[in-house]
Motif scaffolding. Structure first.
Motif, PDB file in Angstrom:
ATOM      1  N   GLY A  12       0.295  -6.687  14.917  1.00  0.00           N
ATOM      2  CA  GLY A  12      -0.369  -5.518  15.478  1.00  0.00           C
ATOM      3  C   GLY A  12       0.604  -4.512  16.056  1.00  0.00           C
ATOM      4  N   VAL A  13       1.601  -4.994  16.772  1.00  0.00           N
ATOM      5  CA  VAL A  13       2.601  -4.102  17.360  1.00  0.00           C
ATOM      6  C   VAL A  13       3.396  -3.398  16.267  1.00  0.00           C
ATOM      7  N   VAL A  17       3.549   0.619  15.798  1.00  0.00           N
ATOM      8  CA  VAL A  17       4.842   1.299  15.876  1.00  0.00           C
ATOM      9  C   VAL A  17       5.146   2.031  14.569  1.00  0.00           C
ATOM     10  N   SER A  18       4.864   1.393  13.442  1.00  0.00           N
ATOM     11  CA  SER A  18       5.158   2.046  12.163  1.00  0.00           C
ATOM     12  C   SER A  18       4.278   3.281  11.955  1.00  0.00           C
ATOM     13  N   TRP A  29       7.614   5.857   6.833  1.00  0.00           N
ATOM     14  CA  TRP A  29       7.459   4.694   7.709  1.00  0.00           C
ATOM     15  C   TRP A  29       6.130   3.983   7.481  1.00  0.00           C
ATOM     16  N   VAL A  30       5.198   4.654   6.831  1.00  0.00           N
ATOM     17  CA  VAL A  30       3.914   4.018   6.541  1.00  0.00           C
ATOM     18  C   VAL A  30       4.101   2.805   5.629  1.00  0.00           C
ATOM     19  N   TRP A  31       5.200   2.768   4.889  1.00  0.00           N
ATOM     20  CA  TRP A  31       5.461   1.615   4.023  1.00  0.00           C
ATOM     21  C   TRP A  31       5.680   0.334   4.821  1.00  0.00           C
ATOM     22  N   LEU A  32       6.119   0.447   6.057  1.00  0.00           N
ATOM     23  CA  LEU A  32       6.222  -0.739   6.916  1.00  0.00           C
ATOM     24  C   LEU A  32       4.834  -1.292   7.209  1.00  0.00           C
ATOM     25  N   THR A  33       3.867  -0.413   7.415  1.00  0.00           N
ATOM     26  CA  THR A  33       2.483  -0.835   7.605  1.00  0.00           C
ATOM     27  C   THR A  33       1.961  -1.537   6.358  1.00  0.00           C
ATOM     28  N   VAL A  34       2.281  -0.978   5.199  1.00  0.00           N
ATOM     29  CA  VAL A  34       1.872  -1.598   3.929  1.00  0.00           C
ATOM     30  C   VAL A  34       2.494  -2.990   3.806  1.00  0.00           C
TER      31      VAL A  34
END
Length: 67
Positions: A12-13, A17-18, A29-34
């Protein structure tokens, strides 16, 4: 804190953050969420979670966060 809750909190963190980084720094940075989402899905099928392995080595106790 149990292993399950540690992994869920960490995921979740990282997602939050991403998303902040994607909004304020660069959209890629959305790719970190992916990556986090794909990792959560693959963990649900395989039971293999690299984050859980790291938290175990750090001494987080095993068990379910949901009783």
């Amino acid at each position: 804190m149990t292993l399950d809750s540690a992994v869920l909190r960490f995921a979740g963190v990282v997602v939050l953050v991403s998303l902040l980084l994607a909004h304020y720094v660069h959209p890629n940075w959305v790719w970190l969420t992916v990556f986090v989402g794909v990792n959560l899905v693959q963990t649900s099928f395989t039971g293999f979670c690299p984050a859980a392995m790291i938290f175990k080595k750090l001494g987080v106790r095993t068990g379910s966060a949901f009783h």
